[in-house]
Design an enzyme around this catalytic site. Structure first.
Site, PDB file in Angstrom:
ATOM      1  N   GLY A 111       1.846   4.549   3.801  1.00  0.00           N
ATOM      2  CA  GLY A 111       2.830   3.650   2.816  1.00  0.00           C
ATOM      3  C   GLY A 111       3.751   4.294   2.172  1.00  0.00           C
ATOM      4  O   GLY A 111       5.074   3.970   2.169  1.00  0.00           O
ATOM      5  N   SER A 126      -3.752  -0.221  14.585  1.00  0.00           N
ATOM      6  CA  SER A 126      -4.463   1.024  14.595  1.00  0.00           C
ATOM      7  C   SER A 126      -5.157   1.101  16.006  1.00  0.00           C
ATOM      8  O   SER A 126      -5.474  -0.159  16.740  1.00  0.00           O
ATOM      9  CB  SER A 126      -5.730   1.106  13.628  1.00  0.00           C
ATOM     10  OG  SER A 126      -6.740   1.981  14.024  1.00  0.00           O
ATOM     11  N   GLY A 166       0.883  -1.202   0.054  1.00  0.00           N
ATOM     12  CA  GLY A 166      -0.090  -0.027  -0.078  1.00  0.00           C
ATOM     13  C   GLY A 166       0.675   1.276  -0.064  1.00  0.00           C
ATOM     14  O   GLY A 166       0.311   2.217   0.554  1.00  0.00           O
ATOM     15  N   ALA A 167       1.805   1.338  -0.859  1.00  0.00           N
ATOM     16  CA  ALA A 167       2.805   2.338  -0.669  1.00  0.00           C
ATOM     17  C   ALA A 167       2.659   3.380  -1.834  1.00  0.00           C
ATOM     18  O   ALA A 167       3.579   4.289  -1.675  1.00  0.00           O
ATOM     19  CB  ALA A 167       4.464   1.625  -0.635  1.00  0.00           C
ATOM     20  N   ASN A 168       1.780   3.602  -2.575  1.00  0.00           N
ATOM     21  CA  ASN A 168       1.362   4.649  -3.492  1.00  0.00           C
ATOM     22  C   ASN A 168       0.836   5.950  -2.973  1.00  0.00           C
ATOM     23  O   ASN A 168       0.758   6.862  -3.527  1.00  0.00           O
ATOM     24  CB  ASN A 168       0.478   3.930  -4.556  1.00  0.00           C
ATOM     25  CG  ASN A 168      -0.663   3.616  -4.289  1.00  0.00           C
ATOM     26  OD1 ASN A 168      -0.919   2.697  -3.537  1.00  0.00           O
ATOM     27  ND2 ASN A 168      -1.825   4.290  -4.651  1.00  0.00           N
ATOM     28  N   THR A 169       0.298   5.773  -1.483  1.00  0.00           N
ATOM     29  CA  THR A 169      -0.232   6.943  -1.185  1.00  0.00           C
ATOM     30  C   THR A 169       0.031   6.938   0.466  1.00  0.00           C
ATOM     31  O   THR A 169       0.216   6.028   1.051  1.00  0.00           O
ATOM     32  CB  THR A 169      -1.683   7.160  -1.584  1.00  0.00           C
ATOM     33  OG1 THR A 169      -2.242   8.208  -1.009  1.00  0.00           O
ATOM     34  CG2 THR A 169      -2.353   5.906  -0.790  1.00  0.00           C
ATOM     35  N   GLY A 170      -0.470   7.895   1.194  1.00  0.00           N
ATOM     36  CA  GLY A 170      -0.693   8.014   2.650  1.00  0.00           C
ATOM     37  C   GLY A 170       0.721   7.591   3.341  1.00  0.00           C
ATOM     38  O   GLY A 170       2.074   7.723   3.115  1.00  0.00           O
ATOM     39  N   TYR A 191     -14.055  -3.726  11.366  1.00  0.00           N
ATOM     40  CA  TYR A 191     -12.467  -3.028  11.573  1.00  0.00           C
ATOM     41  C   TYR A 191     -11.757  -3.320  12.873  1.00  0.00           C
ATOM     42  O   TYR A 191     -10.519  -3.607  12.543  1.00  0.00           O
ATOM     43  CB  TYR A 191     -12.521  -1.566  11.399  1.00  0.00           C
ATOM     44  CG  TYR A 191     -11.268  -0.624  11.120  1.00  0.00           C
ATOM     45  CD1 TYR A 191     -10.439  -0.964  10.236  1.00  0.00           C
ATOM     46  CD2 TYR A 191     -10.774   0.006  12.030  1.00  0.00           C
ATOM     47  CE1 TYR A 191      -9.140  -0.318   9.916  1.00  0.00           C
ATOM     48  CE2 TYR A 191      -9.633   0.706  12.016  1.00  0.00           C
ATOM     49  CZ  TYR A 191      -8.734   0.586  10.935  1.00  0.00           C
ATOM     50  OH  TYR A 191      -7.705   1.291  10.890  1.00  0.00           O
TER      51      TYR A 191
END
Length: 322
Positions: free
Chosen positions: A28, A146, A22-26, A172
Site C-alpha cells: 500500500g 492473492s 493500508g498505505a502506511n507500509t508494504g 484466507y
C-alpha cells in the site's frame, strides 16, 4: 502487451484523487508513493494514524491521512463520511489493506477476521464511496487479491464466519476469492454506467509484513524465502498500479506478475481460478455481503445470469455476454 511495465510507465496523475487502504507500509505504501510522485492527490486510509503520518512524511506530493479500521463497520462508515466531506470526487479507490493467516478471532462486528477485514470491510467502504466515483470518467475500484484465492478456497455459505471449525489457510483463501468475486460482480453492475470500472490485482510473493500472523512453522519459511523467490514491495505493487493507471486496462481484468507461476515479474493480465468466475456464487455473495454490512450500492441491479454467460478471453479479461 509490454512485460516491462514499471512506475515510469504510469501516466501523469495530476488532477486525480486516490484513496489507498493500508498505505502506511508494504504494498500500500509503494502504491500510494508512486501515485503521489506522478501527481495524484493521495489519501492514506490507515488504522494507525501515527504510522500513516510517518508514511506520508516520507512521500512527495499531496498526501494526507484518514483513519480507517476495516475491522469495524462503524469506523468504515465514519471514514467514508469524513472522505465525502473533504473530497468532491474520487478517481481511484484501491482496496489494498488485508490480514493473512490470523489465529481464530473476530472483528468488532463478529465477522471472522480475514473475511471481515479483507472482503466485508472493503465491500462496505466501496459502497459508501461509490457515488463519488460514478460521475468521474475513468474512475476505478482496484481490489488486491492473492494467489491464495486458489488454495483451499471456496465461499462457505453454510459457515462464512468459521464458527464450526477454523483453518487459517482456508479462511484466507475464502477472503481472497471473495475479493475477486466482488470485483467481477461489481464490474457487471457498473458496466451500464460507462464511467467507473472494477479491476483486480495480486502481488505474487512479496516481502511484506502480511505474513506476521502466520503460525511460527509457516512464518519462518515465508520470512526467509520471500526475498529469495519473490520480490520487493515496490515490484509487488506494480500489478495494482497497472490496474489503476494503465489507459488500456478494462473492467474485470486481473493483473499479476508476469514471471513463472505469477510469483514475481513485471505486471500483465492474468486469469483467476475457474471458481472465481461462478456468476451465481458472485451474486449470492453480493447479497449476503449487503445483508451483513447493511450497505447497498448506488448502482443499477444487473439482470440475473447463469454460469454459462460468463467467460474469460484468452488474455484473461472478464466478460459478460448479453
Amino acid at each position: 502487451m509490454s512485460h516491462t511495465w514499471t512506475t515510469a510507465t504510469i501516466p501523469d496523475q495530476r488532477g486525480r484523487v486516490a484513496v489507498v487502504t493500508g498505505a502506511n507500509t508494504g504494498l500500500g505504501y509503494e502504491t500510494a508513493r508512486a501515485l503521489a510522485e506522478r501527481g495524484a492527490t493521495v489519501v492514506l486510509a490507515v488504522r494507525n494514524v501515527e504510522k500513516g503520518e510517518q508514511a506520508a512524511a516520507r512521500m512527495t506530493g499531496d498526501v494526507t491521512v484518514q483513519a480507517l479500521d476495516l475491522t469495524s463497520l462503524d469506523s468504515v462508515r465514519s471514514a467514508a463520511a469524513a472522505l465525502r466531506s473533504r473530497l468532491d470526487r474520487l478517481d481511484l479507490l484501491i482496496n489494498n489493506a488485508g490480514v493473512m493467516y490470523t489465529p481464530k478471532q473476530t472483528t468488532s462486528d463478529g465477522f471472522e477476521m480475514q473475511f471481515g477485514t479483507n472482503h466485508l470491510g472493503h465491500f462496505a467502504l466501496t459502497g459508501l464511496l461509490l457515488d463519488l466515483m460514478l460521475p468521474v470518467p475513468g474512475s476505478r475500484v482496484v481490489t488486491v487479491s492473492s494467489t491464495g484465492h486458489r488454495i483451499r478456497a471456496a465461499i462457505h455459505f453454510d459457515d462464512l464466519q468459521w464458527e464450526r471449525s477454523y483453518s487459517r489457510v482456508a479462511a484466507y483463501g475464502q477472503a481472497k476469492l471473495a475479493n475477486l468475486m466482488f470485483t467481477y460482480e461489481l464490474q457487471r453492475r457498473l458496466a451500464a454506467h460507462g464511467t467507473t470500472v472494477a479491476v483486480a490485482a495480486h502481488p505474487g510473493i512479496s516481502s511484506t509484513e502480511l505474513a506476521r500472523h502466520a503460525p511460527a512453522l509457516l512464518r519462518l519459511p515465508l520470512t526467509w524465502l520471500a526475498p529469495l523467490v519473490g520480490q520487493a514491495p515496490a515490484m509487488g505493487a506494480l500489478p495494482t498500479l497497472r490496474a489503476a493507471t494503465d489507459p488500456a486496462a478494462l473492467g474485470g481484468q486481473y493483473y499479476g506478475p508476469g514471471g513463472r507461476g505469477e510469483v514475481k515479474g513485471h505486471p500483465r493480465i492474468v486469469t483467476s481460478s475457474p471458481d472465481s468466475y461462478e456468476v451465481a456464487v458472485q451474486q449470492r455473495l453480493w447479497a449476503v455481503s449487503e445483508d451483513l454490512t447493511g450497505v447497498t450500492f448506488p448502482v443499477v441491479q444487473p439482470e440475473p445470469r447463469t454460469r454459462s454467460t460468463a467467460s474469460t478471453t484468452p488474455g484473461g479479461q472478464y466478460t459478460v455476454n448479453p
